[in-house]
Design an enzyme around this catalytic site. Sequence first.
Site, PDB file in Angstrom:
ATOM      1  N   GLY B  40       6.604  12.807  15.365  1.00  9.35           N
ATOM      2  CA  GLY B  40       6.879  11.378  15.216  1.00  9.35           C
ATOM      3  C   GLY B  40       6.319  10.864  13.903  1.00  9.35           C
ATOM      4  N   LEU B  43       4.466   4.356  12.532  1.00 12.77           N
ATOM      5  CA  LEU B  43       3.196   3.953  11.943  1.00 12.77           C
ATOM      6  C   LEU B  43       2.086   4.917  12.305  1.00 12.77           C
ATOM      7  CD1 LEU B  43       3.199   0.090  12.409  1.00 12.77           C
ATOM      8  CD2 LEU B  43       3.509   1.400  10.322  1.00 12.77           C
ATOM      9  N   GLY B  45       2.225   8.151  13.546  1.00 18.93           N
ATOM     10  CA  GLY B  45       2.422   9.532  13.087  1.00 18.93           C
ATOM     11  C   GLY B  45       2.316   9.669  11.581  1.00 18.93           C
ATOM     12  N   ARG B 330       3.549 -12.973  26.133  1.00 16.70           N
ATOM     13  CA  ARG B 330       4.937 -12.598  26.378  1.00 16.70           C
ATOM     14  C   ARG B 330       5.292 -12.517  27.856  1.00 16.70           C
ATOM     15  NH1 ARG B 330       5.311  -7.951  21.669  1.00 16.70           N
ATOM     16  NH2 ARG B 330       5.432  -9.451  19.977  1.00 16.70           N
ATOM     17  N   HIS B 401      10.963  -4.372  25.801  1.00 18.96           N
ATOM     18  CA  HIS B 401      10.608  -4.308  24.396  1.00 18.96           C
ATOM     19  C   HIS B 401       9.551  -3.243  24.093  1.00 18.96           C
ATOM     20  CE1 HIS B 401       9.738  -5.583  20.376  1.00 18.96           C
ATOM     21  NE2 HIS B 401       8.520  -5.940  20.659  1.00 18.96           N
ATOM     22  N   GLU B 425       2.136   3.921  20.376  1.00 17.62           N
ATOM     23  CA  GLU B 425       2.712   3.450  21.639  1.00 17.62           C
ATOM     24  C   GLU B 425       2.797   4.569  22.675  1.00 17.62           C
ATOM     25  OE1 GLU B 425       6.483   1.434  21.154  1.00 17.62           O
ATOM     26  OE2 GLU B 425       6.697   1.054  23.292  1.00 17.62           O
ATOM     27  N   LEU B 441       1.426  -2.889  15.809  1.00 18.54           N
ATOM     28  CA  LEU B 441       1.285  -2.340  14.461  1.00 18.54           C
ATOM     29  C   LEU B 441      -0.182  -2.037  14.192  1.00 18.54           C
ATOM     30  CD1 LEU B 441       3.727  -4.677  12.486  1.00 18.54           C
ATOM     31  CD2 LEU B 441       4.204  -2.624  13.792  1.00 18.54           C
TER      32      LEU B 441
END
Lengths: 252, 637
Positions: B40, B43, B45, B330, B401, B425, B441
């Site tokens: 991967g 960000l 990896g 959220r 999401h 993630e 991020l």
Amino acid sequence: MRLTLHVWRQKGPKDPGRIVTYDMPDVNPDMSFLEALDVLNERLIQRGEDPIAFDHDCREGICGACGMVINGIPHGPRRATTACQLHLRTFKDGDEIWVEPWRARAFPTIKDLVVDRSAFDRIIAAGGFVSVPTGSAPDGNALPVPKKVADLAMDAAQCIGCGACVASCPNGSAMLFVAAKVSHLGLLPQGRPERRDRARKMVEQMDREGFGACTNTGECEAACPKEIRLEFIARMNRDFLRGTFAERPEAE
Amino acid sequence: MELKANVPDGSLEKKWDRHRFELKLVNPANKRKYRILVVGTGLAGASAAATLAELGYEVEVFCFQDSPRRAHSIAAQGGINAAKNYANDGDSIWRLFYDTVKGGDFRSREANVYRLAQISVHIIDQCVAQGVPFAREYGGQLVTRSFGGTQVARTFYARGQTGQQLLLGAYQAMMRQVGAGKVRLRPRSEMLDLVVVDGRARGLVVRDLVSGELSVALGDAVVLATGGYGNLFYLSTNAKGSNVTAIWRAYKRGAAFGNPCFTQIHPTCIPVSGEYQSKLTLMSESLRNDGRIWVPQRQGDARPPSQIPENERDYYLERMYPSFGNLVPRDIASRAAKKVCDEGRGVGPGGLGVYLDFADAIRRLGENVIRDKYGNLFEMYERITDENPYQAPMRIYPAVHYTMGGLWVDYNLMSTVPGLYVIGEANFSDHGANRLGASALMQGLADGYFILPYTIGDYLARSRFEKIGPDRPEVRQARTDAETRIQRLLSVNGKRSVDSFHRELGRLMWDDCGMSRNEKGLQRALSRIPALREEFWRDVRVLGENEQLNQSLEKAGRVADFLEFGELVCRDALERRESCGGHFREEYQTPEGDPMRDDANLCHVAAWEYAGEDSPPKLNKEPLTFESVHLAQRSYQ
């Protein structure tokens, strides 16, 4: 609405390839262009035919994976729009649409609409970075960057690396792609120390990859889904000339 | 299975410092003798690969995209949090830590979250130095804005393309190492299995997506940075290629899966427009800074928004949560949208939408300011919907999401398989039951730049590795397993396409394990998924052969894994008999409809252990202890 698609089909790099016509009698104008290809592929699978291969991923116009020439224009007729964000409402009922892969010497075709764009990665590896190892950075606010400069750098940095500039160029040149990176990094104080070397190394790699030269045709700017401007090429040329003639280290 | 979190002793503020001192180091001259495999290139990896190579390790990197720059981190819009307190509005490391723990509804590991908040400030510095063109004030200083679940402005951004710019920074750092010969890059390569030798992760089975060739990559440690599994629901904001295969294969080789039912439904996405829909598009949460969310007060009010007078509108978030208003986290915003739509007050086709209105902000600030802040998002909205959001309010609806769940990792980010690290993630992470905006991020880069490169050295320094070759029985077995699976997929030769199965699974998951869940629905899903899986293996149609670029085959392998994994998600949702964060169980709510946690019985990480094809997975629990934070009912009123 009804559309007729003429799609480039090519089994592999050695297959000469040909255009195959598909009738789409009942598409919805709110579909994206790639969703229309999805629907077509579902039908091909039902008929036992090989589905059309095409690169795509985010479908939000930012990853740069998708790319196909639609009616002679990379990413199709809508300005500043990638193929994945192009909706069928752009076309008229009864339209005939020709779909082809990027065509450039440096982007060999793999299958159908899929091409090999790894040359772009090698250009970045040649110099498209700031040499700053993890852990060695000063405070983010230590070096002020005027808003105008940051905004201009951001304009250049928006490039998604899709390759539309190359596909649109009669010379198959990658100047706009390279210029966007050279400008993005060269404008910022963080990227200035390596600025000229960077331009030289990236341009040399571009030449090695078999991309053509720039003749200021301007097709790339018109085709770019992120509206990267031609003036960045002028900026790069300046850095390149200085990097080549004024500062080239003798030892190399 | 023993779950050792390996959280260091000492006060919260000192743990990471102390731990870094206690970690064993690898001598600089010896680093090049170790080979690390990274899967991967998002960000997490890319930042890990770059940093490991800078340190001197030999690194081999894999991604399924044609270029590492296309990993799905690129699509993140809004921003990245950091406790810099440049805005001088009362932010601090402690506040970022507390907001994140509270935002996650007290289901994350305290020490990890504190470390994340500490590291956040270094991430911004690193990215600025790489040339990430963050937004600036006229005086040249970095600008910040606020985001959901917080009352300070700590979010740094680069227009609406923050993920793109941060990823390009990490990608360029990695490509520098590719150019230097320290990273070997293998794009268009998909990990199909993990190779475990003598109980340790030692390699991967990889399929070259162009030639179909299967190969084995061997090394001394494996890092999975393969993202989330939101595409389990078919329709999500994830890129089409995002999938669970890498972490699911690792799970089946012994890595525990943490909190799979913690999935995040993002409140502001463009509503579904038709059956052919292939994915959903997010409208950045940052829009909630200036946009006001409302629905008509009256059910079935079909007037266009401009004709609904102010006093007949319900700005329901401002009404229900006066202190956070449109900036509630959220999960809360999503559930509130579902609630008003369930009441019959939703807008647009099918009544599945609410308005996000910028009229006030445009009046207050002028169209130019709004264009400067959100121009590209407005354009994207218009491109997709053919409506002009400067003139009429946007219509939005929640969509899948992000996934907080993922492979269980200890404080060192190592899974239950020694030598297998999981970052970004893909791990069960620092976000508990709900992630705050602009924190993904931050976590991806914290893991990749600043945590893993330290902790992996400790493992390498403490271990002895014998050289293994492709002839080891474990290696051959993993390769044969992958080959057999591909042949099985190609030989079913049934009638239904892979996508039709995926779509059916997604609808089932959304109905029974989506924004709200109950025992009956989950039981139903648990009986329907195995039946669908059985049908898949009996009736799927995958054309072509292995020895070519075959996108149907790629999809088939991923959907086959989703069809197994969906069951685990439902099982976890069933076992978690409480409502917390993104996991809302209808049986556990107050009379007012607020979620009810069960801290006495469920304050733990659920870590599922694979027990073979024929046995149900085993549930292990890592208790969560909070020493510095008081467990409170989450309130944003």
